[in-house]
Design an enzyme around this catalytic site. Structure first.
Site, PDB file in Angstrom:
ATOM      1  N   ARG A  48     -43.803  25.862   3.714  1.00  0.00           N
ATOM      2  CA  ARG A  48     -42.807  25.966   4.783  1.00  0.00           C
ATOM      3  C   ARG A  48     -42.131  27.319   4.694  1.00  0.00           C
ATOM      4  NH1 ARG A  48     -39.579  27.830   2.051  1.00  0.00           N
ATOM      5  NH2 ARG A  48     -38.019  26.918   0.687  1.00  0.00           N
ATOM      6  N   GLU A  54     -29.990  29.059   3.749  1.00  0.00           N
ATOM      7  CA  GLU A  54     -30.541  29.244   2.394  1.00  0.00           C
ATOM      8  C   GLU A  54     -29.540  28.816   1.331  1.00  0.00           C
ATOM      9  OE1 GLU A  54     -33.766  29.186   1.918  1.00  0.00           O
ATOM     10  OE2 GLU A  54     -33.936  30.961   3.191  1.00  0.00           O
ATOM     11  N   HIS A  55     -30.017  28.080   0.365  1.00  0.00           N
ATOM     12  CA  HIS A  55     -29.212  27.595  -0.762  1.00  0.00           C
ATOM     13  C   HIS A  55     -28.050  26.723  -0.294  1.00  0.00           C
ATOM     14  CE1 HIS A  55     -31.190  29.686  -4.090  1.00  0.00           C
ATOM     15  NE2 HIS A  55     -31.386  30.673  -3.239  1.00  0.00           N
ATOM     16  N   ASP A  57     -29.021  23.428   1.039  1.00  0.00           N
ATOM     17  CA  ASP A  57     -29.517  22.041   1.076  1.00  0.00           C
ATOM     18  C   ASP A  57     -28.924  21.236  -0.077  1.00  0.00           C
ATOM     19  OD1 ASP A  57     -31.098  23.473  -0.769  1.00  0.00           O
ATOM     20  OD2 ASP A  57     -32.982  22.499  -0.205  1.00  0.00           O
ATOM     21  N   SER A 158     -42.802  27.538  -0.765  1.00  0.00           N
ATOM     22  CA  SER A 158     -42.865  26.161  -1.247  1.00  0.00           C
ATOM     23  C   SER A 158     -44.241  25.670  -1.635  1.00  0.00           C
ATOM     24  CB  SER A 158     -42.306  25.197  -0.207  1.00  0.00           C
ATOM     25  OG  SER A 158     -40.987  25.434  -0.065  1.00  0.00           O
ATOM     26  N   ASP A 204     -37.545  21.644   1.256  1.00  0.00           N
ATOM     27  CA  ASP A 204     -38.974  21.975   1.251  1.00  0.00           C
ATOM     28  C   ASP A 204     -39.833  20.753   1.487  1.00  0.00           C
ATOM     29  OD1 ASP A 204     -37.758  24.188   0.426  1.00  0.00           O
ATOM     30  OD2 ASP A 204     -38.584  24.193  -1.586  1.00  0.00           O
ATOM     31  N   SER A 250     -41.155  35.354  -8.323  1.00  0.00           N
ATOM     32  CA  SER A 250     -40.046  34.815  -9.087  1.00  0.00           C
ATOM     33  C   SER A 250     -40.451  33.413  -9.527  1.00  0.00           C
ATOM     34  CB  SER A 250     -38.808  34.779  -8.189  1.00  0.00           C
ATOM     35  OG  SER A 250     -37.825  33.962  -8.735  1.00  0.00           O
ATOM     36  N   LYS A 252     -39.707  30.098 -10.548  1.00  0.00           N
ATOM     37  CA  LYS A 252     -38.474  29.333 -10.480  1.00  0.00           C
ATOM     38  C   LYS A 252     -38.154  28.622 -11.801  1.00  0.00           C
ATOM     39  CE  LYS A 252     -38.301  27.153  -6.696  1.00  0.00           C
ATOM     40  NZ  LYS A 252     -38.964  25.866  -6.577  1.00  0.00           N
TER      41      LYS A 252
HETATM   42  P1  NG1 Z   1     -38.301  27.721  -2.779  1.00  0.00           P
HETATM   43  O1  NG1 Z   1     -37.934  28.821  -3.665  1.00  0.00           O
HETATM   44  O2  NG1 Z   1     -38.941  28.179  -1.536  1.00  0.00           O
HETATM   45  O3  NG1 Z   1     -39.108  26.660  -3.453  1.00  0.00           O
HETATM   46  C1  NG1 Z   1     -35.858  26.656  -3.166  1.00  0.00           C
HETATM   47  C2  NG1 Z   1     -35.602  25.156  -3.139  1.00  0.00           C
HETATM   48  C3  NG1 Z   1     -35.052  24.687  -1.779  1.00  0.00           C
HETATM   49  C4  NG1 Z   1     -33.852  25.501  -1.374  1.00  0.00           C
HETATM   50  C5  NG1 Z   1     -34.224  27.004  -1.459  1.00  0.00           C
HETATM   51  C6  NG1 Z   1     -33.059  27.898  -1.164  1.00  0.00           C
HETATM   52  C7  NG1 Z   1     -37.211  24.018  -4.546  1.00  0.00           C
HETATM   53  C8  NG1 Z   1     -38.459  23.215  -4.604  1.00  0.00           C
HETATM   54  N1  NG1 Z   1     -36.817  24.437  -3.376  1.00  0.00           N
HETATM   55  O4  NG1 Z   1     -36.928  26.975  -2.291  1.00  0.00           O
HETATM   56  O5  NG1 Z   1     -34.727  23.316  -1.842  1.00  0.00           O
HETATM   57  O6  NG1 Z   1     -32.739  25.189  -2.152  1.00  0.00           O
HETATM   58  O7  NG1 Z   1     -34.705  27.354  -2.755  1.00  0.00           O
HETATM   59  O8  NG1 Z   1     -32.598  27.659   0.112  1.00  0.00           O
HETATM   60  O9  NG1 Z   1     -36.568  24.287  -5.550  1.00  0.00           O
END
Ligand code: NG1
Length: 503
Positions: A48, A54-55, A57, A158, A204, A250, A252
């Site tokens: 997605r 952003e940040h 949810d 995602s 996501d 990055s 996570k």
């Molecule tokens: P990404 O980095 O695209 O996976 C993460 C979080 C989201 C949301 C965004 C920031 C996971 C799986 N997803 O997205 O829920 O918080 O960062 O908006 O950690």
């Protein structure tokens, strides 16, 4: 979020079946080579891109993502032998054999970032759902699985959510669940990655499961989890979303203590501090069970005798603007030490640590409360404004300017208030804006990964060209044509999770 996860027997629902047919054929052929049997079905879930929000949810504010064409597909054959045989067409992800425990839930060692752990996350939450539906223990079937994905890993599109959702869907279907609802899939998958020690939000998975062609998804978390599809307006020239990967990865899982998880801590502490200053009590919900900034807003209005906010845009705008003023008034701009915060909240340092810092590992010198809260409330406000633009039939010029401006403001806030941008993201956004994008921002968690740009379709080539010449060829002089093709994607909003059963 009405409806069932669809089951297709043709690949025509993809915008490019001519590319997908050989891709699926290859997966089937390799499956037969690996396991000497044919697969029963393919489970699929897309990546997605988040347009705005952003940040927020995990602060329980609504977001506006869309599912995209790149996806994870997983060919599956159920078997009586109670073992998961997991293989990947990409040789960097070595084959794994996972024995299934007798009736118990599978255990996951979150200290390891092995790819099979993400599969286990999907399996585990699917197992829980199967038990909930049958009201007892469920002995999971074994599975032979071969998977492949086109969502670039660690890029903010995602890939992990797509993989976890495809894994959960594979497990449910292989274990005989006849009608798999999108609501159940979303409910179980939004917490699935918490088993990996990353304190994720829910955007996501909701987008990956519920995506609709040519629609953005407005995903709400309160008063209940809901994804509503909004069609994009017909613009002249038509719009395109160009996604450009910074190619700065990055991870996570590895950066969580200083990045993602730390932000979750900061916004949770912000919620408690603001609640204290406003003399309101908030429910112990949210990712750390310490309340959310949305909870503060709702409690503040409840304490003034006002009904809960159910999502009406205008009322939301008024309330969020007020929360921004209250943040300004009550929270100091300078970052706080844990000692200072403990004192503010009437806790001992040990209590503060237990409450906010013990669930997921974090590492920091000071906590930035004001900037994070300002980002969250202003970003939630921008999402409402963006939604309004989708609903009003504004003329093309106004849509491009206004929606683009909101995206640019979001990027500025991510950069300066939430500190989740980086030089490469900022550079790409500058180049894109100068060459025809009307709005540009990071998408996903940030700190690298992907950017998204709103571009009138007649300017796409110009933006692509400029990014190649001024960013990719400068930063990565040896970059190949194939790498460039993967780095820049022009995607249309795509369908969410689905099953494919060959006729
Ligand atoms: P990404 O980095 O695209 O996976 C993460 C979080 C989201 C949301 C965004 C920031 C996971 C799986 N997803 O997205 O829920 O918080 O960062 O908006 O950690």
């Amino acid at each position: 979020m009405p409806g069932l996860v669809p089951i297709f027997d043709s690949l025509d629902y993809y915008p490019d079946p001519q590319v997908q047919v050989p891709r699926y054929q290859n997966l089937y052929t390799q499956f037969e080579r690996t396991y000497h049997v044919t697969p029963d079905f393919v489970s699929r879930s897309p990546g997605r891109v988040n347009l705005i929000g952003e940040h927020i949810d995990y602060c329980q504010f609504s977001v506006l993502p869309l599912a995209i064409d790149v996806d994870v597909i997983m060919a599956v054959r159920a078997q009586d032998e109670r073992v998961i045989e997991l293989a990947n067409l990409d040789p960097t992800f070595g084959a794994r054999t996972i024995p299934l425990p007798d009736g118990d839930l599978i255990s996951i060692d979150a200290s390891e970032s092995d790819w099979s752990n993400y599969f286990k996350c999907g399996l585990l939450v699917a197992h829980e759902l199967l038990m909930e539906k049958t009201g007892g223990k469920v002995l999971l079937k074994g599975m032979k699985i071969l998977t492949t994905g086109s969502v670039p890993a660690g890029s903010g599109l995602s890939s992990s959510a797509a993989f976890v959702c495809a894994s959960a869907l594979a497990t449910l279907h292989a274990n005989g669940m006849k009608h798999i609802t999108k609501a159940d899939m979303t409910k179980i998958t939004i917490v699935s990655e918490h088993h990996m020690g990353v304190n994720t939000g829910g955007m996501d998975q909701a987008a990956s499961v519920c995506g609709e062609r040519n629609h953005a998804l407005y995903v709400e978390f309160r008063p209940e989890l809901k994804a509503t599809a909004f069609k994009f307006p017909e613009l002249d020239p038509p719009l395109a979303f160009l996604i450009a990967n910074t190619l700065v990865t990055s991870n996570k899982h590895e950066t969580a203590p200083t990045n993602y998880n730390l932000r979750v801590v900061e916004v949770s502490v912000a919620a408690q501090l603001l609640a204290k200053k406003l003399s309101v009590t908030i429910a112990n919900d949210g990712n750390l069970n310490c309340g959310t900034l949305r909870g503060v807003m709702d409690s503040y209005y409840a304490s003034h005798g006002q009904a809960a906010w159910l999502g009406a845009i205008q009322e939301g705008e008024v309330r969020l603007s007020q929360m921004l003023e209250l943040t300004e008034k009550h929270i100091r701009k300078e970052a706080y030490t844990t000692q200072e915060l403990a004192a503010e909240l009437g806790l001992t340092e040990a209590e503060f640590h237990d409450r906010f810092l013990s669930l997921f590992p974090v590492s920091f010198e000071k906590l930035h409360i004001y900037a994070r809260a300002k980002h969250v409330y202003s970003e939630a406000l921008r999402v409402l404004k963006a939604l309004l633009l989708l609903q009003l039939s504004t003329d093309s010029g106004t849509f491009y300017t206004e929606f683009g401006r909101l995206m640019d403001q979001s990027q500025a806030s991510c950069d300066t208030l939430f500190n989740c941008s980086c030089d490469e993201i900022n550079r790409i956004c500058d180049i894109a804006r100068k060459n025809g994008a009307t709005g540009s921002r990071l998408t996903g968690a940030g700190w690298g990964g992907c950017t998204v740009h709103l571009v009138p379709v007649n300017r796409v080539t110009e933006v692509e060209r400029a990014l190649i010449d001024e960013y990719y060829k400068v930063k990565f002089p040896g970059i190949t044509v194939a790498d460039l093709q993967e780095a820049i994607v022009v995607s249309k909003p795509a369908y969410g999770s689905s099953l494919y059963i060959q006729r």
